[in-house]
Design a protein around this motif. Structure first.
Motif, PDB file in Angstrom:
ATOM      1  N   THR A  47       0.837  -1.193   0.000  1.00 47.02           N
ATOM      2  CA  THR A  47       0.000   0.000   0.000  1.00 47.02           C
ATOM      3  C   THR A  47       0.873   1.244   0.000  1.00 47.02           C
ATOM      4  OG1 THR A  47      -0.144   0.300   2.402  1.00 47.02           O
ATOM      5  CG2 THR A  47      -1.688  -1.249   1.388  1.00 47.02           C
ATOM      6  N   SER A  56       0.094   5.053   1.209  1.00 43.50           N
ATOM      7  CA  SER A  56      -0.929   5.885   1.818  1.00 43.50           C
ATOM      8  C   SER A  56      -0.386   6.513   3.096  1.00 43.50           C
ATOM      9  CB  SER A  56      -2.169   5.049   2.140  1.00 43.50           C
ATOM     10  OG  SER A  56      -3.124   5.805   2.832  1.00 43.50           O
ATOM     11  N   ILE A  75       3.336   7.726   1.559  1.00 45.35           N
ATOM     12  CA  ILE A  75       3.025   8.451   0.330  1.00 45.35           C
ATOM     13  C   ILE A  75       4.260   9.150  -0.214  1.00 45.35           C
ATOM     14  CG2 ILE A  75       2.348  10.600   1.482  1.00 45.35           C
ATOM     15  CD1 ILE A  75       0.519   9.028  -1.511  1.00 45.35           C
ATOM     16  N   ASP A 114      -3.507   5.041  -2.152  1.00 47.49           N
ATOM     17  CA  ASP A 114      -4.516   6.001  -1.685  1.00 47.49           C
ATOM     18  C   ASP A 114      -3.936   7.403  -1.860  1.00 47.49           C
ATOM     19  OD1 ASP A 114      -6.144   7.697  -0.165  1.00 47.49           O
ATOM     20  OD2 ASP A 114      -5.260   7.013   1.725  1.00 47.49           O
TER      21      ASP A 114
END
Length: 866
Positions: free
Chosen positions: A323, A325, A345, A368
């Motif tokens: 992921t 995010s 991120i 995300d």
């Protein structure tokens, strides 16, 4: 209200020439509900006939409307002003969709039901008339069709409507919108040059037979008075139009005069009567408004592109998820489906080459991007992921920023929520994994060719952790579980536990209590694992046998001799289903561990052979073969019937043999086959034998301080001594898991063997294993069934339900009748296995009762009110 009563309203008004019912005061143009002093003054002093309200808190607006009724002898028309079509103008507890959200609905009928829901709430406020102020000029036929359906929904809810000037001008050009349904007609709809300059509105009505009231906005006093004299039925004024000057002019000119004003006043009171009649109509309380309002929740979320059918994520056993995010809740929710690696991120700032080095070839990246508020940064990130998607699988999730979405053509899968807030990120994660369907589509005006863009995918049966509003659960009852557990921990029935309740595939209760030990050092977390003891029988042995049965390799009426080549002849005739229902005649338990000695330095169990009175020799043996042989040669229990069959006696021995049967039948290792067939594909990352080979000791709840056999605290090694001899892998005990994983497994069984888009077992095999062979049996195939005299399940549990408990303080239970799953995991035997307080208090069953009562009470109330 009949015509006589309508006329009596007019007659009552005509006795008081100081009231001006055909003037409507509008708060919409230059101020709002919070600035309503002038409106209140005009209502009290001059009896204006209506007030147009554009916004405000619904409770405050409702209270104000009720207060207005006490300020005048006759009713007052309250009008809601909708600035953005489809949007409810007042703040409510209901999260109504935005205009853009409705534009993204793929199912047009939802616009109709939205209109009905709005009508329901308008009526509760005391509002029976709605003004549609504007309509977007770029609407295609598709959006205009939704407008028409929305208005039909308002009408079906007995709410009248009319178009404001801007909306009227657009609607006049669109044949899809029927302007004759509007309660009013505007001056803009009448050719003033060709008609009104020469004739009055009275003559227009006579010639066109249009009975609607004509309304106009107040501009200049002279024109207003002139329009009233010609026949304008409703004059709308606002602070900008200086209403006091207009009112004084009207009164000074002794308006309303009998000739110029009689028809307008009658029309107004006819309208008032119709609105009051509609408001008095009973609302359809039998409709499940919570469900209706829930039908369009999250329908706007759109899967814009989906290369290689990445969404919903499937074949979890083949995935390594990474992921990107800044959202901790986002990471947490993804881990619930599959344990993942999480990157910041800021990782994208390191560029393409750096990302490629971090991501293996089988990586699935879920990004995300809601933290990127700058449009330029977001555009750069999208370009980066498009490049990355040529070599890796990429799913991008973002909110708002519709300008970037318009006409975009990328390579990565993309899910978009038109709402700028990231509060729905949990829902989008569920959509990525298939727990919710995705049905949104971009509005036609987003693309140059005018086509809508959106890919619909259906739910694949995975657990949802965001229960829908229409699922009626009494949380106050569920909160009583907290009190029970707090008491249990205080009384040292256990140091802590995990509890989960799933209703209709939705997790409605998921809490962790206490600590792993009584020293209160480590709070229980959702990803801690517990030794589930005999629940192993149903989560390991049962699915292994169901798989072999689905393949036609094992039959329940088959004998052990057919499947185990080395079984002793005295046990070869034992039938599989008799073993699974604990009716085979095998003894309950034999302490094979007494034949062993555990050496801590080598962590090995050696066979203990008596040499002389108090002296032993120790030898390595194949414990699996030896235990199978000992069981084969063991004597039967004493519960035999005259026909040679046996009555029920719970036995570990038969399930030890079942593990051997599976391994010989499939020529595979028991634990590895379960990993490959069930645990890994379902994302059961925390379900395993011998967990220390996969995770740190700190992630595992300790069990007994074993003083008699292993002389150590057991943590990450199986508590059951016989299972320990078998290397921690057995058919009767040895499995470790957490509540989240077990809920997935039990939900899969409730769904007839289907979960996450994969059919693990046939529906018929699941039914066979979870149903009693005979009505008088105590158990199904491996599963316990409700037996209320011992309190093994809730008193509300149906006969269809099934479950199992574990000695260490664990319980799983599922009820197909109510689509309910209950998971309870604890380490009640820490540090002493003689601690039976949890069992004696029947706490687990009491919790089970509360879960049923949380929805059965509501169902009873609902039935009694219908």
């Amino acid at each position: 209200m009949n015509p006589v009563e309508k006329d009596s309203l007019y007659a009552q008004w005509s006795k008081s020439k100081t009231t001006l019912p055909t003037l409507f005061y509008s708060l919409s143009d230059f101020n709002d509900f919070s600035d309503r002093v002038e409106a209140e003054s005009l209502i009290r002093m001059y009896g204006v006939g209506g007030v147009i309200v554009p916004n405000g808190n619904s409770q405050e607006v409702g209270a104000w409307i009720n207060k207005n009724k006490n300020w005048r002898s006759e009713p007052l028309i309250h009008v809601a002003s909708i600035k953005n079509i489809f949007e409810f103008p007042f703040e409510t507890e209901t999260k109504y969709p935005s205009q853009l959200s409705v534009e993204c609905f793929n199912y047009d009928s939802l616009a109709y039901w939205l209109g009905q829901a709005h009508a329901y709430d308008f009526k509760k406020l005391g509002i029976g008339l709605v003004q549609i102020r504007t309509l977007p000029s770029n609407y295609s036929k598709h959006e205009l069709k939704k407008v028409d359906l929305y208005l039909q929904g308002l009408e079906s809810g007995h709410i009248a409507f009319f178009f404001g000037d801007e909306a009227t001008l657009l609607a006049m050009k669109q044949p899809l919108l029927d302007l004759t349904k509007s309660e009013f007609i505007t001056i803009n709809q009448i050719d003033q040059k060709d008609f009104l300059e020469k004739k009055t509105l009275k003559k227009y009505r006579k010639e066109t037979r249009d009975k609607r009231i004509v309304w106009s906005l107040s501009n200049q006093i002279e024109n207003d008075v002139q329009q009233i004299e010609r026949g304008v039925g409703i004059m709308m004024v606002s602070r900008q139009a200086k209403p006091q000057s207009l009112i004084n002019t009207i009164l000074n000119e002794k308006l309303p005069t009998k000739g110029a004003y009689k028809q307008q006043a009658k029309d107004y009171f006819r309208l008032l009567s119709d609105i009051e009649t509609n408001l008095a109509l009973p609302m359809d309380e039998k409709k499940n408004w919570a469900r209706i309002k829930g039908d369009y929740e999250f329908q706007e979320i759109t899967l814009i592109q989906n290369p290689n059918d990445l969404v919903p994520v499937s074949h979890l056993e083949q995935k390594r998820i990474f992921t990107i995010s800044e959202n901790e809740e986002f990471r947490f929710r993804i881990d619930k489906y599959l344990a993942s690696t999480h990157l910041s991120i800021q990782t994208i700032d390191q560029g393409f080459d750096s990302l490629m080095k971090k991501l293996p070839s089988d990586a699935l990246v879920i990004a995300d991007l809601t933290a990127l508020k700058n449009s330029q940064a977001l555009e750069s990130a999208l370009i980066l992921f498009d490049s990355l998607s040529q070599n890796r699988s990429v799913i991008v999730m973002l909110h708002g920023n519709e300008e970037i979405i318009k006409n975009r053509k990328g390579r990565s899968a993309m899910i978009w929520n038109p709402n700028p807030s990231d509060l729905n990120m949990d829902v989008m994660v569920e959509m990525v994994f298939g727990a919710r369907s995705i049905s949104g589509a971009l509005p036609g005006y987003y693309s140059q060719e005018g086509s809508r863009k959106g890919i619909s995918v259906w739910s694949n049966g995975r657990l949802s952790y965001m229960p829908k509003k229409e699922l009626q659960i009494d949380q106050n009852i569920l909160n009583q579980i907290d009190t029970l557990i707090e008491h249990a921990i205080r009384e040292e029935m256990m140091p802590g536990c995990q509890i989960m309740m799933v209703k209709d595939g939705q997790v409605v209760y998921d809490k962790n209590f206490g600590f792993l030990t009584y020293d209160s050092l480590t709070p229980v977390q959702w990803d801690h694992v517990y030794d589930i003891a005999s629940v192993t029988k149903t989560v390991a042995t049962v699915p292994a046998l169901m798989h072999r049965m689905d393949k036609g390799k094992v039959k329940l009426n088959g004998s052990l001799g057919e499947y185990l080549s080395n079984i002793d002849t005295t046990k070869a005739q034992l039938v599989v289903d008799d073993i699974l229902t604990h009716q085979s005649g095998l003894k309950s338990y034999i302490p094979f561990w007494r034949n062993a000695k555990y050496f801590t330095d080598s962590a090995k169990f050696l066979y203990k052979k008596r040499k002389w009175r108090r002296s032993y020799t120790y030898h390595p043996i194949n414990w699996n073969d030896s235990i199978q042989s000992w069981i084969s040669k063991s004597s039967y229990n004493s519960l035999s019937n005259q026909d040679g069959t046996y009555r029920y006696l719970y036995s570990d021995l038969g399930f030890i043999l079942m593990k051997d049967l599976v391994e010989e039948n499939c020529d595979c290792a028991f634990d590895q086959s379960l990993d490959d067939l069930v645990y890994k594909p379902m994302g059961m990352n925390f379900t395993t034998f011998n967990p220390l080979t996969r995770m740190s000791k700190e992630r595992i709840a300790p069990t007994e301080k074993d003083k008699y056999f292993r002389s150590e605290l057991l943590r990450g090694v199986v508590h059951d001594k016989n299972a320990a001899l078998l290397g921690g892998v057995s058919g009767h005990a040895g499995l470790f898991s957490n509540a989240n994983d077990l809920a997935k497994y039990m939900q899969m069984l409730l769904q007839g063997g289907y979960y996450g888009g994969v059919r693990y077992f046939s529906d018929s095999v699941v039914r066979i294993f979870t149903t009693k062979k005979n009505i008088n049996d105590r158990r199904a195939m491996g599963w316990d069934k409700p037996y209320h005299s011992v309190g093994n399940a809730s008193k509300y549990a149906s006969e269809e339900s099934f479950g199992h408990s574990g000695f260490t303080g664990t319980l799983v239970w599922a009820d197909p009748k109510y689509n309910l799953v209950y998971i309870f995991l604890s380490n009640r035997i820490y540090p002493d296995p003689q601690n039976y307080k949890l069992i004696e208090s029947n706490t687990r069953t009491k919790i089970h009762d509360l879960m049923y009562e949380s929805f059965l009470n509501l169902a009873k109330e609902s039935n009694s009110g219908s």
